[in-house]
Design a protein around this motif. Structure first.
Motif, PDB file in Angstrom:
ATOM      1  N   LYS A   2      -0.942   7.227   6.353  1.00 48.74           N
ATOM      2  CA  LYS A   2      -2.245   6.838   5.585  1.00 48.74           C
ATOM      3  C   LYS A   2      -3.461   6.784   6.571  1.00 48.74           C
ATOM      4  O   LYS A   2      -3.095   6.379   7.832  1.00 48.74           O
ATOM      5  CB  LYS A   2      -2.041   5.364   5.135  1.00 48.74           C
ATOM      6  N   VAL A  51       0.825  -1.301  -0.076  1.00 50.59           N
ATOM      7  CA  VAL A  51      -0.011   0.252  -0.083  1.00 50.59           C
ATOM      8  C   VAL A  51       0.803   1.224   0.021  1.00 50.59           C
ATOM      9  O   VAL A  51       0.636   2.354  -0.753  1.00 50.59           O
ATOM     10  CB  VAL A  51      -0.888   0.075   1.126  1.00 50.59           C
ATOM     11  N   SER A  96      -6.841  -0.681  -2.301  1.00 54.97           N
ATOM     12  CA  SER A  96      -5.989  -0.753  -1.335  1.00 54.97           C
ATOM     13  C   SER A  96      -6.477  -1.153   0.037  1.00 54.97           C
ATOM     14  O   SER A  96      -5.793  -0.915   1.099  1.00 54.97           O
ATOM     15  CB  SER A  96      -5.339   0.864  -1.141  1.00 54.97           C
ATOM     16  N   THR A 139      -3.946  -7.870   0.177  1.00 56.08           N
ATOM     17  CA  THR A 139      -4.386  -6.257  -0.306  1.00 56.08           C
ATOM     18  C   THR A 139      -5.155  -6.570  -1.558  1.00 56.08           C
ATOM     19  O   THR A 139      -4.672  -7.166  -2.805  1.00 56.08           O
ATOM     20  CB  THR A 139      -3.058  -5.369  -0.732  1.00 56.08           C
TER      21      THR A 139
END
Length: 135
Positions: free
Chosen positions: A58, A20, A74, A92
């Motif tokens: 994030k 990610v 994501s 993912t």
């Protein structure tokens, strides 16, 4: 987009965060997972992964999944423990397929040194937790 191979027995979550964040496995483990657990002994919980992602800048949250659903790009999911995955497994979602940090996992010969990552069209088990990006 290149898949990220896990380097520890229970490091699938680290590899997913690395994917990610577009960073290497070892950078991600050292920089974002410090003081959260041990990738070779205990693995990581969803809250640890959210914390690691926050350290990486994030904004993520997590939830229990009651039934099949559509996933956000994501998102990281945890598939429940099974005969094939006795400890469960994190993958993912890329928007069209799943990045699997140990795609060649074999319960009869679980040597992480031989692990390879790759992409698969379907989840290899039932997802029970989703770690998803917030707006």
């Amino acid at each position: 987009m290149e898949s990220i191979t896990q380097k520890d027995n229970l490091g699938c979550s680290v590899a997913c965060v690395a994917f990610v964040c577009k960073k290497s496995y070892y950078f991600t483990k050292k920089k974002y997972f410090t003081n959260l657990g041990e990738a070779n002994k205990t693995g990581f919980l969803c809250k640890d992964i959210v914390t690691a992602l926050k350290k990486a800048g994030k904004n993520y949250d997590y939830r229990y999944i009651k039934r099949n659903k559509k996933y956000k790009k994501s998102s990281i999911v945890f598939i429940k423990r099974s005969k094939k995955y006795p400890e469960g497994h994190f993958l993912t979602y890329t928007g069209k397929n799943w990045m699997d940090p140990w795609i060649n996992f074999n319960i009869k010969n679980p040597e992480v040194k031989k692990a390879k990552a790759g992409f698969r069209k379907k989840l290899p088990g039932k997802a029970i937790y989703e770690i998803f990006p917030m707006k």
